[in-house]
Write a protein that holds these residues in place. Sequence first.
Motif, PDB file in Angstrom:
ATOM      1  N   LEU A 332       0.795  -1.227   0.000  1.00 44.93           N
ATOM      2  CA  LEU A 332       0.000   0.000   0.000  1.00 44.93           C
ATOM      3  C   LEU A 332       0.831   1.283   0.000  1.00 44.93           C
ATOM      4  O   LEU A 332       0.319   2.347  -0.326  1.00 44.93           O
ATOM      5  N   GLY A 333       2.097   1.172   0.395  1.00 44.94           N
ATOM      6  CA  GLY A 333       2.900   2.370   0.593  1.00 44.94           C
ATOM      7  C   GLY A 333       2.994   3.269  -0.617  1.00 44.94           C
ATOM      8  O   GLY A 333       3.044   4.496  -0.492  1.00 44.94           O
ATOM      9  N   ALA A 334       2.986   2.682  -1.810  1.00 43.35           N
ATOM     10  CA  ALA A 334       3.174   3.475  -3.030  1.00 43.35           C
ATOM     11  C   ALA A 334       1.917   4.188  -3.483  1.00 43.35           C
ATOM     12  O   ALA A 334       1.992   5.066  -4.355  1.00 43.35           O
ATOM     13  N   TYR A 335       0.758   3.856  -2.909  1.00 42.67           N
ATOM     14  CA  TYR A 335      -0.507   4.351  -3.468  1.00 42.67           C
ATOM     15  C   TYR A 335      -1.181   5.445  -2.653  1.00 42.67           C
ATOM     16  O   TYR A 335      -2.164   6.040  -3.110  1.00 42.67           O
ATOM     17  N   GLY A 336      -0.710   5.710  -1.430  1.00 39.92           N
ATOM     18  CA  GLY A 336      -1.307   6.776  -0.636  1.00 39.92           C
ATOM     19  C   GLY A 336      -2.738   6.516  -0.230  1.00 39.92           C
ATOM     20  O   GLY A 336      -3.505   7.460  -0.044  1.00 39.92           O
ATOM     21  N   VAL A 337      -3.112   5.235  -0.081  1.00 39.66           N
ATOM     22  CA  VAL A 337      -4.502   4.903   0.250  1.00 39.66           C
ATOM     23  C   VAL A 337      -4.684   4.551   1.720  1.00 39.66           C
ATOM     24  O   VAL A 337      -5.806   4.278   2.151  1.00 39.66           O
ATOM     25  N   ALA A 338      -3.617   4.543   2.496  1.00 42.81           N
ATOM     26  CA  ALA A 338      -3.727   4.139   3.889  1.00 42.81           C
ATOM     27  C   ALA A 338      -2.547   4.667   4.693  1.00 42.81           C
ATOM     28  O   ALA A 338      -1.459   4.891   4.161  1.00 42.81           O
ATOM     29  N   THR A 339      -2.790   4.868   5.983  1.00 44.74           N
ATOM     30  CA  THR A 339      -1.734   5.139   6.952  1.00 44.74           C
ATOM     31  C   THR A 339      -1.949   4.191   8.125  1.00 44.74           C
ATOM     32  O   THR A 339      -3.069   3.722   8.360  1.00 44.74           O
ATOM     33  N   TRP A 340      -0.887   3.904   8.852  1.00 47.58           N
ATOM     34  CA  TRP A 340      -1.009   2.966   9.962  1.00 47.58           C
ATOM     35  C   TRP A 340       0.021   3.295  11.023  1.00 47.58           C
ATOM     36  O   TRP A 340       1.040   3.930  10.752  1.00 47.58           O
ATOM     37  N   THR A 341      -0.275   2.879  12.241  1.00 47.59           N
ATOM     38  CA  THR A 341       0.643   3.125  13.341  1.00 47.59           C
ATOM     39  C   THR A 341       1.749   2.073  13.343  1.00 47.59           C
ATOM     40  O   THR A 341       1.594   0.977  12.810  1.00 47.59           O
ATOM     41  N   LYS A 342       2.851   2.436  13.963  1.00 45.45           N
ATOM     42  CA  LYS A 342       4.024   1.562  14.049  1.00 45.45           C
ATOM     43  C   LYS A 342       4.406   1.406  15.522  1.00 45.45           C
ATOM     44  O   LYS A 342       5.416   1.950  15.976  1.00 45.45           O
ATOM     45  N   PRO A 343       3.607   0.662  16.271  1.00 51.00           N
ATOM     46  CA  PRO A 343       3.811   0.585  17.726  1.00 51.00           C
ATOM     47  C   PRO A 343       5.073  -0.165  18.121  1.00 51.00           C
ATOM     48  O   PRO A 343       5.540  -1.047  17.406  1.00 51.00           O
ATOM     49  N   GLU A 344       5.579   0.196  19.280  1.00 51.28           N
ATOM     50  CA  GLU A 344       6.737  -0.486  19.858  1.00 51.28           C
ATOM     51  C   GLU A 344       6.314  -1.451  20.959  1.00 51.28           C
ATOM     52  O   GLU A 344       7.156  -2.050  21.625  1.00 51.28           O
ATOM     53  N   GLY A 345       5.010  -1.596  21.133  1.00 50.92           N
ATOM     54  CA  GLY A 345       4.492  -2.503  22.135  1.00 50.92           C
ATOM     55  C   GLY A 345       2.980  -2.586  22.032  1.00 50.92           C
ATOM     56  O   GLY A 345       2.365  -2.000  21.144  1.00 50.92           O
ATOM     57  N   GLY A 346       2.378  -3.323  22.952  1.00 49.39           N
ATOM     58  CA  GLY A 346       0.935  -3.491  22.946  1.00 49.39           C
ATOM     59  C   GLY A 346       0.489  -4.630  22.051  1.00 49.39           C
ATOM     60  O   GLY A 346       1.279  -5.505  21.684  1.00 49.39           O
ATOM     61  N   TYR A 347      -0.792  -4.579  21.659  1.00 45.52           N
ATOM     62  CA  TYR A 347      -1.391  -5.705  20.955  1.00 45.52           C
ATOM     63  C   TYR A 347      -2.041  -5.340  19.626  1.00 45.52           C
ATOM     64  O   TYR A 347      -2.595  -6.221  18.968  1.00 45.52           O
ATOM     65  N   PHE A 348      -1.970  -4.072  19.209  1.00 46.27           N
ATOM     66  CA  PHE A 348      -2.765  -3.658  18.060  1.00 46.27           C
ATOM     67  C   PHE A 348      -1.997  -2.724  17.135  1.00 46.27           C
ATOM     68  O   PHE A 348      -1.033  -2.077  17.521  1.00 46.27           O
ATOM     69  N   ILE A 349      -2.504  -2.663  15.908  1.00 46.52           N
ATOM     70  CA  ILE A 349      -2.093  -1.658  14.927  1.00 46.52           C
ATOM     71  C   ILE A 349      -3.366  -0.983  14.445  1.00 46.52           C
ATOM     72  O   ILE A 349      -4.367  -1.646  14.148  1.00 46.52           O
ATOM     73  N   SER A 350      -3.343   0.329  14.384  1.00 49.12           N
ATOM     74  CA  SER A 350      -4.489   1.099  13.903  1.00 49.12           C
ATOM     75  C   SER A 350      -4.262   1.452  12.437  1.00 49.12           C
ATOM     76  O   SER A 350      -3.248   2.054  12.083  1.00 49.12           O
ATOM     77  N   LEU A 351      -5.206   1.068  11.591  1.00 52.32           N
ATOM     78  CA  LEU A 351      -5.103   1.277  10.146  1.00 52.32           C
ATOM     79  C   LEU A 351      -6.175   2.259   9.702  1.00 52.32           C
ATOM     80  O   LEU A 351      -7.365   2.031   9.932  1.00 52.32           O
ATOM     81  N   ASP A 352      -5.761   3.355   9.083  1.00 54.98           N
ATOM     82  CA  ASP A 352      -6.696   4.316   8.494  1.00 54.98           C
ATOM     83  C   ASP A 352      -6.640   4.195   6.980  1.00 54.98           C
ATOM     84  O   ASP A 352      -5.570   4.311   6.377  1.00 54.98           O
ATOM     85  N   VAL A 353      -7.810   3.969   6.381  1.00 57.89           N
ATOM     86  CA  VAL A 353      -7.911   3.855   4.932  1.00 57.89           C
ATOM     87  C   VAL A 353      -8.572   5.110   4.379  1.00 57.89           C
ATOM     88  O   VAL A 353      -8.824   6.063   5.110  1.00 57.89           O
ATOM     89  N   ILE A 354      -8.851   5.133   3.088  1.00 57.75           N
ATOM     90  CA  ILE A 354      -9.494   6.310   2.492  1.00 57.75           C
ATOM     91  C   ILE A 354     -10.835   6.559   3.181  1.00 57.75           C
ATOM     92  O   ILE A 354     -11.596   5.626   3.458  1.00 57.75           O
ATOM     93  N   ASP A 355     -11.120   7.811   3.476  1.00 56.48           N
ATOM     94  CA  ASP A 355     -12.364   8.162   4.152  1.00 56.48           C
ATOM     95  C   ASP A 355     -13.561   7.513   3.466  1.00 56.48           C
ATOM     96  O   ASP A 355     -13.689   7.552   2.231  1.00 56.48           O
ATOM     97  N   GLY A 356     -14.412   6.927   4.298  1.00 48.91           N
ATOM     98  CA  GLY A 356     -15.640   6.333   3.783  1.00 48.91           C
ATOM     99  C   GLY A 356     -15.503   4.930   3.252  1.00 48.91           C
ATOM    100  O   GLY A 356     -16.489   4.359   2.766  1.00 48.91           O
ATOM    101  N   THR A 357     -14.305   4.317   3.358  1.00 51.02           N
ATOM    102  CA  THR A 357     -14.120   2.981   2.775  1.00 51.02           C
ATOM    103  C   THR A 357     -13.872   1.883   3.805  1.00 51.02           C
ATOM    104  O   THR A 357     -13.768   0.706   3.445  1.00 51.02           O
ATOM    105  N   ALA A 358     -13.774   2.215   5.089  1.00 49.45           N
ATOM    106  CA  ALA A 358     -13.439   1.195   6.094  1.00 49.45           C
ATOM    107  C   ALA A 358     -14.494   0.088   6.136  1.00 49.45           C
ATOM    108  O   ALA A 358     -14.155  -1.096   6.225  1.00 49.45           O
ATOM    109  N   GLU A 359     -15.756   0.464   6.063  1.00 50.69           N
ATOM    110  CA  GLU A 359     -16.827  -0.544   6.092  1.00 50.69           C
ATOM    111  C   GLU A 359     -16.731  -1.468   4.879  1.00 50.69           C
ATOM    112  O   GLU A 359     -16.921  -2.684   4.986  1.00 50.69           O
ATOM    113  N   ARG A 360     -16.390  -0.896   3.739  1.00 52.99           N
ATOM    114  CA  ARG A 360     -16.256  -1.701   2.527  1.00 52.99           C
ATOM    115  C   ARG A 360     -15.057  -2.639   2.632  1.00 52.99           C
ATOM    116  O   ARG A 360     -15.133  -3.807   2.222  1.00 52.99           O
ATOM    117  N   VAL A 361     -13.953  -2.162   3.196  1.00 55.57           N
ATOM    118  CA  VAL A 361     -12.792  -3.036   3.394  1.00 55.57           C
ATOM    119  C   VAL A 361     -13.181  -4.205   4.290  1.00 55.57           C
ATOM    120  O   VAL A 361     -12.840  -5.366   4.006  1.00 55.57           O
TER     121      VAL A 361
END
Length: 423
Positions: A332-361
């Motif tokens: 996805l990095g080349a397309y600018g369609v998503a951003t995501w967190t890069k945690p150093e601990g914990g249990y999760f990664i938060s992924l943000d996609v294009i507005d209005g498309t999370a439900e479709r994903v």
Amino acid sequence: MSLLDLDAAELEQLAADVRARYDELKAKNLSLDLTRGKPSSEQLDLSDALLGLPGAGEDVDKFGADVRNYGNLGGIADIRELWAEVLGIDPATLLAGDSSSLNIMFDLISWSYAFGNNDSERPWKDEETVKWICPVPGYDRHFAITEHFGFEMVTVPMLDDGPDVDAIEQLVKDPSVKGMWSVPIFGNPTGISYSRRVIDRLAAMETAAPDFRIVWDNAYAVHTLSDEFPDNPNVIAIGEQAGHANRFWYLSSTSKITFAGAGVSFLASSKENLNWYSHIAGVRGIGPNKVNQLAHAKFFGDAEGVRTLMRKHAGILAPKFAAIQEILEDRLGAYGVATWTKPEGGYFISLDVIDGTAERVWELAKQAGITLTKAGASFPRGEDPRGRNLRLAPSLPPLEEVTEAMDGVATCVLLAAVEKLGA
């Protein structure tokens, strides 16, 4: 580069390629699950020695009391002193309970609702309105509690070093704002840790409600993905020094350290807060499972024993998190369609996609046999105003399943994006 940089022909070609890849994905008939932050069986196996503890004839605490009997509402000193060292707090400020800190959180809210807390003018049920601050994205089970009691949940955005304190300082001028949720280290789902600047401002800010509380759910204080452990400021002491000794209800547990359903939970707070809590808890029950508390104290040995165990957890979890980062960047990095967190601990990664498309994903992934946490779950009532957030939980499946699932999710993100652009 982003999808917006492609001309019509390039976009149509990409859309065709992505649809073909999605068809291949569905043809695999997968059944993969990235929904909840559960420890894997491999992680749970690390604590199997607990099952033989404390051992016959070894069922007394450090003061010689038989842990198999009633009493000691605050938990045994053996585990309280050990855990206070892990957290860097005074053991006198810490109570040890049963397996779930979430249960304690529910009690704190429900008892404040029914009776008022030790700084309340009246029970919260008698207030015209109760408002609660919810940093977002945040923990869905937190939001479920305040929703259950009918509180008005007011959101503030999570920034790079914690929640937007400027916004919080304005909100707490309203006396109907009674509290705030927080996961201060390696937060759920972002992995963000609060900076000392944020912590100091939260401790020092003036609030219109005298019974305002911050639920300091420090669930991931030692859940590193490396050999290094994060700073963990003593908010009980910081609040007292700032003139707000009763501000923090500090929660912790061993739930993702030993056995998720059979660990030990902890509540740390001021003397006044603990007296209020214990007064009601003593009516609800006679005492916690002290046998399990002693078993944990013997299993860990000391605070360094906890850290040694958590390094083993990190050795299992870190490759899964690294695989997700690599796949998201590669696909996805080349397309600018998503951003995501890069945690150093914990249990999760938060992924943000294009507005209005999370439900479709989420729908596309489900149709392909990949189950994700419902889109919007990290917002109160599941209502993400931008329709973009998804929470990724890689801990439970084996590494090969995490890799396969995330490659599929990346395909779904791209397909939802090209659909959004009408390709």
